[in-house]
Scaffold this active site. Structure first.
Site, PDB file in Angstrom:
ATOM      1  CG  PHE A 148     -37.212 -24.131  -3.464  1.00  0.00           C
ATOM      2  CD1 PHE A 148     -36.945 -23.491  -4.670  1.00  0.00           C
ATOM      3  CD2 PHE A 148     -37.477 -25.501  -3.478  1.00  0.00           C
ATOM      4  CE1 PHE A 148     -36.954 -24.203  -5.874  1.00  0.00           C
ATOM      5  CE2 PHE A 148     -37.483 -26.209  -4.667  1.00  0.00           C
ATOM      6  CZ  PHE A 148     -37.233 -25.564  -5.863  1.00  0.00           C
ATOM      7  CB  ILE A 149     -42.053 -24.630  -3.289  1.00  0.00           C
ATOM      8  CG1 ILE A 149     -41.141 -25.824  -3.580  1.00  0.00           C
ATOM      9  CG2 ILE A 149     -43.346 -24.736  -4.098  1.00  0.00           C
ATOM     10  CD1 ILE A 149     -41.697 -27.184  -3.127  1.00  0.00           C
TER      11      ILE A 149
ATOM     12  CG  ASP B 265     -41.464 -18.262   5.844  1.00  0.00           C
ATOM     13  OD1 ASP B 265     -40.579 -18.546   6.672  1.00  0.00           O
ATOM     14  OD2 ASP B 265     -41.583 -18.832   4.746  1.00  0.00           O
TER      15      ASP B 265
ATOM     16  CB  THR C 184     -35.526 -23.317   5.861  1.00  0.00           C
ATOM     17  OG1 THR C 184     -36.937 -23.459   5.617  1.00  0.00           O
ATOM     18  CG2 THR C 184     -35.083 -24.320   6.903  1.00  0.00           C
TER      19      THR C 184
ATOM     20  CB  SER D  87     -34.378 -31.942   5.973  1.00  0.00           C
ATOM     21  OG  SER D  87     -33.434 -32.969   6.144  1.00  0.00           O
TER      22      SER D  87
ATOM     23  CE1 TYR E 108     -41.009 -33.164   4.947  1.00  0.00           C
ATOM     24  CE2 TYR E 108     -40.853 -35.080   3.523  1.00  0.00           C
ATOM     25  CZ  TYR E 108     -41.151 -33.741   3.697  1.00  0.00           C
ATOM     26  OH  TYR E 108     -41.606 -32.989   2.629  1.00  0.00           O
TER      27      TYR E 108
ATOM     28  CG  ASN F 231     -37.014 -35.816  -4.660  1.00  0.00           C
ATOM     29  OD1 ASN F 231     -37.891 -36.658  -4.513  1.00  0.00           O
ATOM     30  ND2 ASN F 231     -35.963 -35.726  -3.859  1.00  0.00           N
TER      31      ASN F 231
ATOM     32  NE  ARG G 159     -35.171 -39.304  -3.389  1.00  0.00           N
ATOM     33  CZ  ARG G 159     -34.757 -40.489  -2.930  1.00  0.00           C
ATOM     34  NH1 ARG G 159     -34.781 -41.554  -3.711  1.00  0.00           N
ATOM     35  NH2 ARG G 159     -34.337 -40.603  -1.691  1.00  0.00           N
TER      36      ARG G 159
HETATM   37  P1  NAD Z   1     -38.296 -24.445   2.242  1.00  0.00           P
HETATM   38  O1  NAD Z   1     -37.564 -24.860   3.480  1.00  0.00           O
HETATM   39  O2  NAD Z   1     -37.581 -23.566   1.286  1.00  0.00           O
HETATM   40  O3  NAD Z   1     -39.685 -23.782   2.620  1.00  0.00           O
HETATM   41  C1  NAD Z   1     -40.336 -24.000   3.838  1.00  0.00           C
HETATM   42  C2  NAD Z   1     -40.739 -22.635   4.392  1.00  0.00           C
HETATM   43  O4  NAD Z   1     -41.511 -22.832   5.594  1.00  0.00           O
HETATM   44  C3  NAD Z   1     -39.532 -21.772   4.763  1.00  0.00           C
HETATM   45  O5  NAD Z   1     -39.697 -20.477   4.233  1.00  0.00           O
HETATM   46  C4  NAD Z   1     -39.548 -21.765   6.295  1.00  0.00           C
HETATM   47  O6  NAD Z   1     -38.956 -20.592   6.840  1.00  0.00           O
HETATM   48  C5  NAD Z   1     -41.033 -21.909   6.570  1.00  0.00           C
HETATM   49  N1  NAD Z   1     -41.317 -22.491   7.890  1.00  0.00           N
HETATM   50  C6  NAD Z   1     -40.736 -23.581   8.456  1.00  0.00           C
HETATM   51  N2  NAD Z   1     -41.242 -23.798   9.676  1.00  0.00           N
HETATM   52  C7  NAD Z   1     -42.185 -22.833   9.876  1.00  0.00           C
HETATM   53  C8  NAD Z   1     -43.041 -22.534  10.964  1.00  0.00           C
HETATM   54  N3  NAD Z   1     -43.034 -23.263  12.089  1.00  0.00           N
HETATM   55  N4  NAD Z   1     -43.887 -21.485  10.848  1.00  0.00           N
HETATM   56  C9  NAD Z   1     -43.875 -20.717   9.724  1.00  0.00           C
HETATM   57  N5  NAD Z   1     -43.067 -20.944   8.684  1.00  0.00           N
HETATM   58  C10 NAD Z   1     -42.236 -21.998   8.750  1.00  0.00           C
HETATM   59  O7  NAD Z   1     -38.755 -25.803   1.537  1.00  0.00           O
HETATM   60  P2  NAD Z   1     -39.532 -26.073   0.173  1.00  0.00           P
HETATM   61  O8  NAD Z   1     -38.704 -27.052  -0.573  1.00  0.00           O
HETATM   62  O9  NAD Z   1     -39.947 -24.808  -0.484  1.00  0.00           O
HETATM   63  O10 NAD Z   1     -40.821 -26.850   0.704  1.00  0.00           O
HETATM   64  C11 NAD Z   1     -42.121 -26.287   0.715  1.00  0.00           C
HETATM   65  C12 NAD Z   1     -43.125 -27.372   1.056  1.00  0.00           C
HETATM   66  O11 NAD Z   1     -43.138 -28.388   0.062  1.00  0.00           O
HETATM   67  C13 NAD Z   1     -42.839 -28.103   2.378  1.00  0.00           C
HETATM   68  O12 NAD Z   1     -44.076 -28.383   3.002  1.00  0.00           O
HETATM   69  C14 NAD Z   1     -42.177 -29.391   1.939  1.00  0.00           C
HETATM   70  O13 NAD Z   1     -42.331 -30.414   2.891  1.00  0.00           O
HETATM   71  C15 NAD Z   1     -42.959 -29.665   0.669  1.00  0.00           C
HETATM   72  N6  NAD Z   1     -42.253 -30.528  -0.270  1.00  0.00           N
HETATM   73  C16 NAD Z   1     -41.072 -30.125  -0.808  1.00  0.00           C
HETATM   74  C17 NAD Z   1     -40.417 -30.944  -1.733  1.00  0.00           C
HETATM   75  C18 NAD Z   1     -39.094 -30.578  -2.342  1.00  0.00           C
HETATM   76  O14 NAD Z   1     -38.519 -31.426  -3.046  1.00  0.00           O
HETATM   77  N7  NAD Z   1     -38.581 -29.356  -2.145  1.00  0.00           N
HETATM   78  C19 NAD Z   1     -41.017 -32.161  -2.103  1.00  0.00           C
HETATM   79  C20 NAD Z   1     -42.200 -32.564  -1.472  1.00  0.00           C
HETATM   80  C21 NAD Z   1     -42.830 -31.720  -0.581  1.00  0.00           C
HETATM   81  C1  UD1 Z   2     -36.946 -34.521  -0.836  1.00  0.00           C
HETATM   82  C2  UD1 Z   2     -37.323 -33.263  -0.077  1.00  0.00           C
HETATM   83  C3  UD1 Z   2     -38.531 -33.541   0.786  1.00  0.00           C
HETATM   84  C4  UD1 Z   2     -39.626 -34.092  -0.107  1.00  0.00           C
HETATM   85  C5  UD1 Z   2     -39.172 -35.346  -0.850  1.00  0.00           C
HETATM   86  C6  UD1 Z   2     -40.214 -35.828  -1.856  1.00  0.00           C
HETATM   87  C7  UD1 Z   2     -35.679 -31.579   0.574  1.00  0.00           C
HETATM   88  C8  UD1 Z   2     -34.574 -31.219   1.482  1.00  0.00           C
HETATM   89  N1  UD1 Z   2     -36.230 -32.799   0.748  1.00  0.00           N
HETATM   90  O1  UD1 Z   2     -36.522 -35.550   0.083  1.00  0.00           O
HETATM   91  O2  UD1 Z   2     -38.967 -32.344   1.417  1.00  0.00           O
HETATM   92  O3  UD1 Z   2     -40.795 -34.335   0.611  1.00  0.00           O
HETATM   93  O4  UD1 Z   2     -38.008 -35.008  -1.610  1.00  0.00           O
HETATM   94  O5  UD1 Z   2     -39.738 -36.937  -2.546  1.00  0.00           O
HETATM   95  O6  UD1 Z   2     -36.067 -30.816  -0.277  1.00  0.00           O
HETATM   96  N2  UD1 Z   2     -28.187 -37.119  -1.345  1.00  0.00           N
HETATM   97  C9  UD1 Z   2     -26.866 -37.332  -1.741  1.00  0.00           C
HETATM   98  N3  UD1 Z   2     -25.979 -36.319  -1.575  1.00  0.00           N
HETATM   99  C10 UD1 Z   2     -26.327 -35.102  -1.050  1.00  0.00           C
HETATM  100  C11 UD1 Z   2     -27.672 -34.901  -0.646  1.00  0.00           C
HETATM  101  C12 UD1 Z   2     -28.567 -35.939  -0.809  1.00  0.00           C
HETATM  102  O7  UD1 Z   2     -26.514 -38.420  -2.207  1.00  0.00           O
HETATM  103  O8  UD1 Z   2     -25.466 -34.219  -0.952  1.00  0.00           O
HETATM  104  C13 UD1 Z   2     -29.156 -38.202  -1.589  1.00  0.00           C
HETATM  105  C14 UD1 Z   2     -30.058 -38.557  -0.420  1.00  0.00           C
HETATM  106  O9  UD1 Z   2     -29.450 -39.506   0.435  1.00  0.00           O
HETATM  107  C15 UD1 Z   2     -31.270 -39.123  -1.182  1.00  0.00           C
HETATM  108  C16 UD1 Z   2     -31.320 -38.275  -2.458  1.00  0.00           C
HETATM  109  O10 UD1 Z   2     -30.020 -37.730  -2.614  1.00  0.00           O
HETATM  110  O11 UD1 Z   2     -31.043 -40.477  -1.536  1.00  0.00           O
HETATM  111  C17 UD1 Z   2     -32.317 -37.148  -2.363  1.00  0.00           C
HETATM  112  O12 UD1 Z   2     -32.093 -36.469  -1.129  1.00  0.00           O
HETATM  113  P1  UD1 Z   2     -32.819 -35.076  -0.774  1.00  0.00           P
HETATM  114  O13 UD1 Z   2     -32.569 -34.084  -1.830  1.00  0.00           O
HETATM  115  O14 UD1 Z   2     -32.479 -34.742   0.637  1.00  0.00           O
HETATM  116  O15 UD1 Z   2     -34.354 -35.457  -0.970  1.00  0.00           O
HETATM  117  P2  UD1 Z   2     -35.351 -36.545  -0.357  1.00  0.00           P
HETATM  118  O16 UD1 Z   2     -34.815 -37.150   0.874  1.00  0.00           O
HETATM  119  O17 UD1 Z   2     -35.762 -37.413  -1.490  1.00  0.00           O
END
Ligand code: NAD
Ligand code: UD1
Length: 312
Positions: free
Chosen positions: A12-13, A32, A36, A80, A143, A172, A211
């Site tokens: 995604f990011i 990658d 996911t 997650s 995590y 988030n 969040r």
């Molecule tokens: P995402 O799941 O869409 O992206 C993660 C990517 O890593 C995927 O393309 C997946 O295929 C790849 N990947 C997973 N395991 C791997 C491995 N062993 N080797 C190579 N590739 C691998 O998730 P995202 O939301 O885009 O998250 C990107 C980064 O940002 C992550 O490190 C996540 O922890 C961090 N992050 C995300 C959020 C959020 O809210 N989305 C918040 C804080 C931190």
């Molecule tokens: C998310 C990110 C994590 C990141 C963190 C930073 C994902 C999957 N997780 O975790 O990688 O490091 O933010 O703050 O991107 N919830 C509901 N209903 C649903 C799904 C979730 O109520 O259908 C609630 C969860 O219990 C939680 C909140 O929504 O309280 C956020 O959940 P989620 O989107 O999974 O994010 P984080 O756990 O905060």
């Protein structure tokens, strides 16, 4: 011309970042394992990005892919919180060993700077709000712990080996290309998908958890700034908006934006969940010149538009 390797670039990011780098005319490689991530996310960039399928847990496989890169943005992770509670070993191997591998390969390849996707989850339930980088980490899930470990490894590689590292604590993140179709998907993609498919959104807990929902374009901007900012090396920096929303407020806003009157269904809170989360972003402002440019409501509108076109 600089070469940037984006681990997790099909996610995604990652795919949003890769798109911006390509638009700027930069040379981009993606590593990658598509666990996911999705090839579709990069489909519009075919021929303009080199994509390597590989696993960051395999150091030898990674070395030739990093060779010659100037910058690494390390996003690959098991992302997650809930999944880490049920499967801590996978979280540990991908997020801790995998990050150590990326740092080792980057150090040995003479990379100029590594940007690490750290997380607001590091703050856990520390009583002080908003979250500021000087607070002691209080991880509540495998995590969160894995992301704190990644930060410490980044700092060590800066201190011990002189490898420039910057850990960005993303709050988030939401926006186009976030996959709504997994039990581990981010809450906003799941909620929007429920609305668009006429299903009832499910809230885990009482919905009063908050969040700092941050639109992905803001994060891409902060990341690009972190690659270039001279004072950022060795630092841990929050990337959010500074504005919290509870899940109940979020449902009310989605009702307004979509012209609906949906009442969510409530079920028990998830183990390992953080209660309150929002960022103080002064450090990002001063070190990176970062300012979030897309607010929550505008981000929701853009995400709804994208999800409608992509999934419905
Ligand atoms: P995402 O799941 O869409 O992206 C993660 C990517 O890593 C995927 O393309 C997946 O295929 C790849 N990947 C997973 N395991 C791997 C491995 N062993 N080797 C190579 N590739 C691998 O998730 P995202 O939301 O885009 O998250 C990107 C980064 O940002 C992550 O490190 C996540 O922890 C961090 N992050 C995300 C959020 C959020 O809210 N989305 C918040 C804080 C931190
Ligand atoms: C998310 C990110 C994590 C990141 C963190 C930073 C994902 C999957 N997780 O975790 O990688 O490091 O933010 O703050 O991107 N919830 C509901 N209903 C649903 C799904 C979730 O109520 O259908 C609630 C969860 O219990 C939680 C909140 O929504 O309280 C956020 O959940 P989620 O989107 O999974 O994010 P984080 O756990 O905060």
């Amino acid at each position: 011309m600089a070469i940037t390797l984006v681990t997790g670039g099909a996610g995604f990011i990652g795919s949003n970042l890769v798109e911006r780098l390509v638009e700027r005319g930069e040379t981009v490689r993606v590593l990658d394992d598509f666990s996911t991530g999705n090839a579709e996310n990069l489909a519009g960039l075919a021929g303009r990005v080199t994509v390597h399928r590989g696993d960051i847990r395999n150091l030898d496989e990674m070395r030739p892919i990093i060779a010659g890169a100037n910058y690494v943005v390390h996003l690959a992770a098991s992302t997650s919180v809930a999944r880490s509670v049920s499967d801590p070993l996978t979280c540990n191997s991908v997020n801790i060993t995998g990050t150590l591998n990326v740092l080792l390969a980057a150090r040995d390849a003479g990379v100029k700077r590594v940007i690490f996707a750290a997380s607001a989850a590091a703050y856990g339930d520390h009583p002080q709000l908003p979250r500021v980088e000087t607070q002691e980490p209080c991880p509540l899930s495998p995590y969160a712990l894995s992301k704190v470990a990644g930060e410490y490894y980044c700092r060590l590689f800066w201190k011990l080996y002189g490898l420039e590292t910057v850990a960005l604590r993303f709050f988030n993140i939401f926006g186009p290309r976030q996959n709504p179709d997994s039990p581990y998907s981010g809450v906003l993609s799941t909620f929007i998908s429920s609305y668009l498919r006429g299903k009832t959104p499910a809230i885990f807990g009482d919905g009063e958890q908050s969040r700092d929902f941050t639109f992905v374009a803001n994060v891409v901007d902060a990341t690009l700034r972190a690659v270039a900012a001279p004072e950022a090396a060795g630092r841990v920096i929050n990337v959010g908006t500074g504005v919290p929303h509870t899940l109940n407020q979020t449902v009310a806003l989605l009702n307004k934006v979509l012209g609906r009157e949906v009442t969510p269904k409530y079920s028990p809170a998830r183990a390992g969940d953080v209660r309150y989360s929002h960022a103080k972003i002064d450090l990002a402002r001063s070190l990176l010149g970062y300012e979030p440019s897309v607010d929550f409501e505008e981000g929701l509108r853009r995400t709804i538009e994208w999800q409608r076109a992509a999934f419905i």
